[in-house]
Design a protein around this motif. Structure first.
Motif, PDB file in Angstrom:
ATOM      1  N   MET A  58       0.845  -1.195   0.000  1.00 62.69           N
ATOM      2  CA  MET A  58       0.000   0.000   0.000  1.00 62.69           C
ATOM      3  C   MET A  58       0.877   1.241   0.000  1.00 62.69           C
ATOM      4  O   MET A  58       2.037   1.201   0.419  1.00 62.69           O
ATOM      5  CB  MET A  58      -0.924   0.008   1.233  1.00 62.69           C
ATOM      6  N   THR A  59       0.322   2.356  -0.448  1.00 62.95           N
ATOM      7  CA  THR A  59       1.053   3.614  -0.432  1.00 62.95           C
ATOM      8  C   THR A  59       1.315   4.034   1.010  1.00 62.95           C
ATOM      9  O   THR A  59       0.445   3.922   1.875  1.00 62.95           O
ATOM     10  CB  THR A  59       0.253   4.710  -1.146  1.00 62.95           C
ATOM     11  N   GLY A  60       2.510   4.517   1.267  1.00 62.33           N
ATOM     12  CA  GLY A  60       2.860   4.888   2.640  1.00 62.33           C
ATOM     13  C   GLY A  60       3.307   3.660   3.414  1.00 62.33           C
ATOM     14  O   GLY A  60       4.062   2.824   2.913  1.00 62.33           O
ATOM     15  N   MET A  61       2.841   3.529   4.640  1.00 61.81           N
ATOM     16  CA  MET A  61       3.169   2.368   5.458  1.00 61.81           C
ATOM     17  C   MET A  61       2.577   1.114   4.830  1.00 61.81           C
ATOM     18  O   MET A  61       1.411   1.097   4.449  1.00 61.81           O
ATOM     19  CB  MET A  61       2.613   2.557   6.876  1.00 61.81           C
ATOM     20  N   ASN A  62       3.382   0.055   4.690  1.00 65.07           N
ATOM     21  CA  ASN A  62       2.818  -1.169   4.132  1.00 65.07           C
ATOM     22  C   ASN A  62       2.271  -2.069   5.242  1.00 65.07           C
ATOM     23  O   ASN A  62       2.399  -1.768   6.431  1.00 65.07           O
ATOM     24  CB  ASN A  62       3.840  -1.912   3.251  1.00 65.07           C
ATOM     25  N   GLY A  63       1.669  -3.187   4.841  1.00 63.48           N
ATOM     26  CA  GLY A  63       1.007  -4.047   5.814  1.00 63.48           C
ATOM     27  C   GLY A  63       1.941  -4.671   6.823  1.00 63.48           C
ATOM     28  O   GLY A  63       1.612  -4.787   8.011  1.00 63.48           O
ATOM     29  N   VAL A  64       3.116  -5.093   6.378  1.00 63.75           N
ATOM     30  CA  VAL A  64       4.088  -5.703   7.298  1.00 63.75           C
ATOM     31  C   VAL A  64       4.536  -4.685   8.344  1.00 63.75           C
ATOM     32  O   VAL A  64       4.650  -4.994   9.532  1.00 63.75           O
ATOM     33  CB  VAL A  64       5.296  -6.255   6.514  1.00 63.75           C
ATOM     34  N   GLU A  65       4.777  -3.463   7.909  1.00 65.17           N
ATOM     35  CA  GLU A  65       5.191  -2.410   8.846  1.00 65.17           C
ATOM     36  C   GLU A  65       4.082  -2.121   9.856  1.00 65.17           C
ATOM     37  O   GLU A  65       4.363  -1.865  11.036  1.00 65.17           O
ATOM     38  CB  GLU A  65       5.550  -1.134   8.071  1.00 65.17           C
ATOM     39  N   LEU A  66       2.829  -2.181   9.404  1.00 66.10           N
ATOM     40  CA  LEU A  66       1.715  -1.959  10.324  1.00 66.10           C
ATOM     41  C   LEU A  66       1.671  -3.048  11.396  1.00 66.10           C
ATOM     42  O   LEU A  66       1.483  -2.764  12.578  1.00 66.10           O
ATOM     43  CB  LEU A  66       0.388  -1.924   9.561  1.00 66.10           C
ATOM     44  N   VAL A  67       1.858  -4.302  10.980  1.00 68.41           N
ATOM     45  CA  VAL A  67       1.834  -5.398  11.958  1.00 68.41           C
ATOM     46  C   VAL A  67       2.977  -5.250  12.951  1.00 68.41           C
ATOM     47  O   VAL A  67       2.819  -5.512  14.154  1.00 68.41           O
ATOM     48  CB  VAL A  67       1.908  -6.759  11.236  1.00 68.41           C
ATOM     49  N   GLU A  68       4.138  -4.833  12.484  1.00 76.66           N
ATOM     50  CA  GLU A  68       5.269  -4.606  13.396  1.00 76.66           C
ATOM     51  C   GLU A  68       4.936  -3.525  14.422  1.00 76.66           C
ATOM     52  O   GLU A  68       5.350  -3.585  15.581  1.00 76.66           O
ATOM     53  CB  GLU A  68       6.512  -4.229  12.597  1.00 76.66           C
ATOM     54  N   THR A  69       4.130  -2.536  14.005  1.00 78.15           N
ATOM     55  CA  THR A  69       3.666  -1.501  14.935  1.00 78.15           C
ATOM     56  C   THR A  69       2.643  -2.064  15.905  1.00 78.15           C
ATOM     57  O   THR A  69       2.668  -1.768  17.104  1.00 78.15           O
ATOM     58  CB  THR A  69       3.044  -0.328  14.147  1.00 78.15           C
ATOM     59  N   LEU A  70       1.757  -2.915  15.406  1.00 77.07           N
ATOM     60  CA  LEU A  70       0.705  -3.505  16.246  1.00 77.07           C
ATOM     61  C   LEU A  70       1.282  -4.412  17.327  1.00 77.07           C
ATOM     62  O   LEU A  70       0.656  -4.618  18.370  1.00 77.07           O
ATOM     63  CB  LEU A  70      -0.279  -4.302  15.385  1.00 77.07           C
ATOM     64  N   GLN A  71       2.468  -4.948  17.091  1.00 76.81           N
ATOM     65  CA  GLN A  71       3.093  -5.832  18.074  1.00 76.81           C
ATOM     66  C   GLN A  71       3.390  -5.118  19.392  1.00 76.81           C
ATOM     67  O   GLN A  71       3.598  -5.761  20.416  1.00 76.81           O
ATOM     68  CB  GLN A  71       4.389  -6.427  17.496  1.00 76.81           C
ATOM     69  N   LYS A  72       3.373  -3.804  19.355  1.00 75.58           N
ATOM     70  CA  LYS A  72       3.623  -3.024  20.569  1.00 75.58           C
ATOM     71  C   LYS A  72       2.376  -2.928  21.452  1.00 75.58           C
ATOM     72  O   LYS A  72       2.471  -2.520  22.610  1.00 75.58           O
ATOM     73  CB  LYS A  72       4.100  -1.615  20.195  1.00 75.58           C
ATOM     74  N   LEU A  73       1.217  -3.290  20.888  1.00 73.80           N
ATOM     75  CA  LEU A  73      -0.020  -3.249  21.666  1.00 73.80           C
ATOM     76  C   LEU A  73      -0.047  -4.368  22.695  1.00 73.80           C
ATOM     77  O   LEU A  73       0.566  -5.415  22.519  1.00 73.80           O
ATOM     78  CB  LEU A  73      -1.235  -3.378  20.737  1.00 73.80           C
ATOM     79  N   LYS A  74      -0.797  -4.159  23.752  1.00 74.34           N
ATOM     80  CA  LYS A  74      -0.906  -5.169  24.795  1.00 74.34           C
ATOM     81  C   LYS A  74      -1.580  -6.423  24.251  1.00 74.34           C
ATOM     82  O   LYS A  74      -1.178  -7.555  24.568  1.00 74.34           O
ATOM     83  CB  LYS A  74      -1.705  -4.614  25.979  1.00 74.34           C
ATOM     84  N   ARG A  75      -2.620  -6.238  23.436  1.00 75.20           N
ATOM     85  CA  ARG A  75      -3.311  -7.370  22.820  1.00 75.20           C
ATOM     86  C   ARG A  75      -3.441  -7.121  21.318  1.00 75.20           C
ATOM     87  O   ARG A  75      -4.499  -6.704  20.832  1.00 75.20           O
ATOM     88  CB  ARG A  75      -4.698  -7.552  23.447  1.00 75.20           C
ATOM     89  N   PRO A  76      -2.391  -7.386  20.557  1.00 78.53           N
ATOM     90  CA  PRO A  76      -2.461  -7.150  19.111  1.00 78.53           C
ATOM     91  C   PRO A  76      -3.450  -8.110  18.451  1.00 78.53           C
ATOM     92  O   PRO A  76      -3.591  -9.261  18.879  1.00 78.53           O
ATOM     93  CB  PRO A  76      -1.028  -7.422  18.642  1.00 78.53           C
ATOM     94  N   PRO A  77      -4.162  -7.649  17.431  1.00 79.18           N
ATOM     95  CA  PRO A  77      -5.122  -8.525  16.748  1.00 79.18           C
ATOM     96  C   PRO A  77      -4.418  -9.564  15.892  1.00 79.18           C
ATOM     97  O   PRO A  77      -3.271  -9.377  15.487  1.00 79.18           O
ATOM     98  CB  PRO A  77      -5.918  -7.540  15.880  1.00 79.18           C
ATOM     99  N   SER A  78      -5.123 -10.654  15.618  1.00 79.24           N
ATOM    100  CA  SER A  78      -4.625 -11.629  14.658  1.00 79.24           C
ATOM    101  C   SER A  78      -4.734 -11.024  13.267  1.00 79.24           C
ATOM    102  O   SER A  78      -5.625 -10.216  12.998  1.00 79.24           O
ATOM    103  CB  SER A  78      -5.448 -12.917  14.727  1.00 79.24           C
ATOM    104  N   VAL A  79      -3.839 -11.433  12.381  1.00 81.04           N
ATOM    105  CA  VAL A  79      -3.776 -10.826  11.053  1.00 81.04           C
ATOM    106  C   VAL A  79      -3.867 -11.890   9.966  1.00 81.04           C
ATOM    107  O   VAL A  79      -3.208 -12.930  10.037  1.00 81.04           O
ATOM    108  CB  VAL A  79      -2.468 -10.028  10.870  1.00 81.04           C
ATOM    109  N   VAL A  80      -4.704 -11.618   8.982  1.00 80.59           N
ATOM    110  CA  VAL A  80      -4.728 -12.403   7.750  1.00 80.59           C
ATOM    111  C   VAL A  80      -4.293 -11.463   6.635  1.00 80.59           C
ATOM    112  O   VAL A  80      -4.969 -10.478   6.345  1.00 80.59           O
ATOM    113  CB  VAL A  80      -6.123 -12.970   7.451  1.00 80.59           C
TER     114      VAL A  80
END
Length: 242
Positions: A58-80
């Motif tokens: 995707m333009t800007g932040m890609n999906g992998v980078e977003l998941v790496e950011t989500l890993q900082k959450l206390k309860r990150p969502p599952s990703v497909v």
């Protein structure tokens, strides 16, 4: 179980197609959509979903980078991951939150399998862990019935209508269906890696990646390579690793 779900994709048609397919599953509740990873992050923080269907390129932040950011959450969502680019598969599966990898154009069966894997993951905590068993597997020889110790079985496979048990002492045919054997062996360390293969996890030595979508298992003291369905790779790695 309710799977609160968000779809993030910069292609409106892809979002609509996925939304249509997911509506066939009563466990899925769509709580938001986004056209970019940045907007998706805002929706995730606001809605707190437990599942995200996510495009990668995707333009800007890609999906992998977003998941790496989500890993900082206390309860990150599952990703497909949902993408037209198969080259990302290996990297995507290294991310802890990744449950499955859908290729565009979406296939109804593939989406159903992804939902089933999500349900398995989110109910995993309520399932009993694998423990040792005490039973034997009966196999019919020409003039007698022999009993195999499941711990000495390497793998079991289906070929047409026949089932074969590959053990340390040799290969035996069985009249019992693979699915029924899987149920009988729940007390042991067996794992379904393919619709036609059941493997003793204690005998696994290596998970070999032959391409972005083809994986095989190498077993200890055995030259056979066992095919691994892409739909089972993530759960298989979780089972193998500490």
């Amino acid at each position: 179980m309710e799977l609160r779900t968000i779809i993030i994709d910069d292609e409106p048609f892809s979002r609509e197609e996925l939304l249509y397919l997911l509506k066939n599953h009563k466990e899925i509740t769509i709580v938001g959509e986004a056209s970019s990873a940045e907007k998706g992050l805002e929706v995730i923080l606001r809605e707190e979903p437990n599942v995200v269907f996510l495009d990668i390129e995707m333009t800007g932040m890609n999906g992998v980078e977003l998941v790496e950011t989500l890993q900082k959450l206390k309860r990150p969502p599952s990703v497909v991951f949902a993408t037209a680019y198969p080259d990302y598969a290996v990297k995507a599966f290294r991310l802890e939150e990744a449950v499955d990898y859908l290729l565009k154009p979406f296939d109804e069966l593939q989406v159903s399998q992804a939902v089933n894997r999500l349900l398995q993951k989110h109910t995993k905590s309520t399932q009993q862990p694998i423990t040792g068993g005490t039973g034997k597997l009966a196999v019919q020889l020409e003039d007698r019935i022999s009993y195999l110790d499941p711990k000495k079985v390497l793998y079991i496979y289906k070929e047409g209508r026949d089932t074969f048990i590959v053990a340390e002492s040799g290969t035996f045919s069985s009249k019992t269906a693979l699915k029924e054997l899987e149920t009988k062996l729940k007390g042991f360390s067996f794992f379904r890696v393919h619709k036609g293969y059941l493997v003793n996890m204690d005998k696994v030595e290596e998970l070999v990646s032959w391409s972005t979508s083809v994986f095989q298992l190498k077993l200890k003291n055995n030259k056979d390579h066992i095919p691994v369905s892409r739909n089972y790779v993530k759960e298989l790695r979780e089972t193998l690793e500490l």
